[in-house]
Design an enzyme around this catalytic site. Structure first.
Site, PDB file in Angstrom:
ATOM      1  N   CYS A  92     -10.827  -2.695  -3.289  1.00  0.00           N
ATOM      2  CA  CYS A  92      -9.974  -3.783  -3.785  1.00  0.00           C
ATOM      3  C   CYS A  92     -10.818  -4.969  -4.239  1.00  0.00           C
ATOM      4  O   CYS A  92     -10.543  -5.573  -5.271  1.00  0.00           O
ATOM      5  CB  CYS A  92      -8.978  -4.217  -2.717  1.00  0.00           C
ATOM      6  SG  CYS A  92      -7.647  -3.019  -2.499  1.00  0.00           S
ATOM      7  N   GLU A  97      -3.303  -4.747  -2.793  1.00  0.00           N
ATOM      8  CA  GLU A  97      -3.929  -5.657  -3.753  1.00  0.00           C
ATOM      9  C   GLU A  97      -4.018  -5.020  -5.134  1.00  0.00           C
ATOM     10  O   GLU A  97      -3.705  -5.643  -6.151  1.00  0.00           O
ATOM     11  CB  GLU A  97      -5.346  -6.035  -3.281  1.00  0.00           C
ATOM     12  CG  GLU A  97      -5.380  -6.746  -1.950  1.00  0.00           C
ATOM     13  CD  GLU A  97      -5.545  -5.830  -0.741  1.00  0.00           C
ATOM     14  OE1 GLU A  97      -6.181  -6.259   0.232  1.00  0.00           O
ATOM     15  OE2 GLU A  97      -5.040  -4.682  -0.763  1.00  0.00           O
ATOM     16  N   ASN A 116       0.838  -1.193   0.000  1.00  0.00           N
ATOM     17  CA  ASN A 116       0.000   0.000   0.000  1.00  0.00           C
ATOM     18  C   ASN A 116       0.878   1.250   0.000  1.00  0.00           C
ATOM     19  O   ASN A 116       1.963   1.277   0.565  1.00  0.00           O
ATOM     20  CB  ASN A 116      -1.020   0.001   1.133  1.00  0.00           C
ATOM     21  CG  ASN A 116      -0.470  -0.288   2.506  1.00  0.00           C
ATOM     22  OD1 ASN A 116       0.474  -1.042   2.680  1.00  0.00           O
ATOM     23  ND2 ASN A 116      -1.078   0.313   3.514  1.00  0.00           N
ATOM     24  N   ILE A 117       0.375   2.261  -0.701  1.00  0.00           N
ATOM     25  CA  ILE A 117       1.091   3.525  -0.871  1.00  0.00           C
ATOM     26  C   ILE A 117       0.109   4.647  -0.555  1.00  0.00           C
ATOM     27  O   ILE A 117      -0.870   4.844  -1.272  1.00  0.00           O
ATOM     28  CB  ILE A 117       1.623   3.655  -2.311  1.00  0.00           C
ATOM     29  CG1 ILE A 117       2.537   2.467  -2.645  1.00  0.00           C
ATOM     30  CG2 ILE A 117       2.349   4.985  -2.501  1.00  0.00           C
ATOM     31  CD1 ILE A 117       2.827   2.296  -4.116  1.00  0.00           C
ATOM     32  N   GLU A 118       0.381   5.346   0.549  1.00  0.00           N
ATOM     33  CA  GLU A 118      -0.530   6.393   0.997  1.00  0.00           C
ATOM     34  C   GLU A 118      -0.131   7.761   0.460  1.00  0.00           C
ATOM     35  O   GLU A 118       0.964   7.953  -0.062  1.00  0.00           O
ATOM     36  CB  GLU A 118      -0.556   6.425   2.532  1.00  0.00           C
ATOM     37  CG  GLU A 118      -1.106   5.155   3.130  1.00  0.00           C
ATOM     38  CD  GLU A 118      -1.109   5.148   4.637  1.00  0.00           C
ATOM     39  OE1 GLU A 118      -1.777   4.266   5.195  1.00  0.00           O
ATOM     40  OE2 GLU A 118      -0.460   6.010   5.270  1.00  0.00           O
ATOM     41  N   CYS A 141     -10.295  -4.311   1.358  1.00  0.00           N
ATOM     42  CA  CYS A 141     -11.335  -3.281   1.416  1.00  0.00           C
ATOM     43  C   CYS A 141     -12.301  -3.462   0.244  1.00  0.00           C
ATOM     44  O   CYS A 141     -12.055  -4.228  -0.686  1.00  0.00           O
ATOM     45  CB  CYS A 141     -10.702  -1.892   1.402  1.00  0.00           C
ATOM     46  SG  CYS A 141     -10.062  -1.378  -0.205  1.00  0.00           S
ATOM     47  N   CYS A 183      -4.128   0.640  -2.375  1.00  0.00           N
ATOM     48  CA  CYS A 183      -3.924  -0.550  -1.552  1.00  0.00           C
ATOM     49  C   CYS A 183      -3.001  -1.552  -2.229  1.00  0.00           C
ATOM     50  O   CYS A 183      -2.848  -1.564  -3.458  1.00  0.00           O
ATOM     51  CB  CYS A 183      -5.261  -1.219  -1.273  1.00  0.00           C
ATOM     52  SG  CYS A 183      -6.436  -0.189  -0.386  1.00  0.00           S
TER      53      CYS A 183
END
Length: 136
Positions: free
Chosen positions: A90, A56, A43-45, A87, A54
């Protein structure tokens, strides 16, 4: 051939590369294609939360960007009490690209594993066929 354990280990390893300065909730995913290739994602915020991505979806998008369309199996790992559930966003992306009987292994760092099919993960999902024009 990549095994379930290989996928889970790849997901755990890529989890360490997650960029999560806001949630402090790193997630890793590993996706095996029918051709035998494995694509990983973390995941990359972003400070603008809605544009975060996310693990996935990162793994799926990497596979798609590399010309892959036939998927065999996925593993997702996070530091949760129960095997980590994807989530809703995803799940919808997964349902776009995964067949209903595709296997998805959900896990945590305690090695609790829940294995489900795409259909079990998101029953009655919105599908491309739902976009056809209604008959008059």
């Amino acid at each position: 051939m990549t095994t379930k354990d290989d996928l889970l280990e790849a997901a755990k390893l890529i989890r360490n590369r997650a960029y999560v300065p806001y949630s402090a909730f790193p997630v890793g995913a590993a996706l095996r294609t029918k051709s035998g290739n494995t694509y990983t994602g973390c995941n990359i915020e972003n400070a603008a939360y809605p544009v975060s991505c996310c693990a996935e979806r990162v793994a799926i998008f990497q596979a798609i960007a590399n010309g892959e369309r036939d998927f065999a199996e996925m593993a997702v790992v996070a530091d949760t009490d129960r095997p980590v559930p994807p989530c809703g966003s995803c799940r919808q992306v997964m349902s776009e690209f995964f067949k209903t009987d595709m296997i998805i292994h959900l896990s945590n760092l305690k090695d609790d594993i829940k294995t489900v099919t795409m259909e079990e993960l998101l029953p009655f999902s919105f599908q491309p066929s739902d976009l056809t024009e209604p008959k008059a």
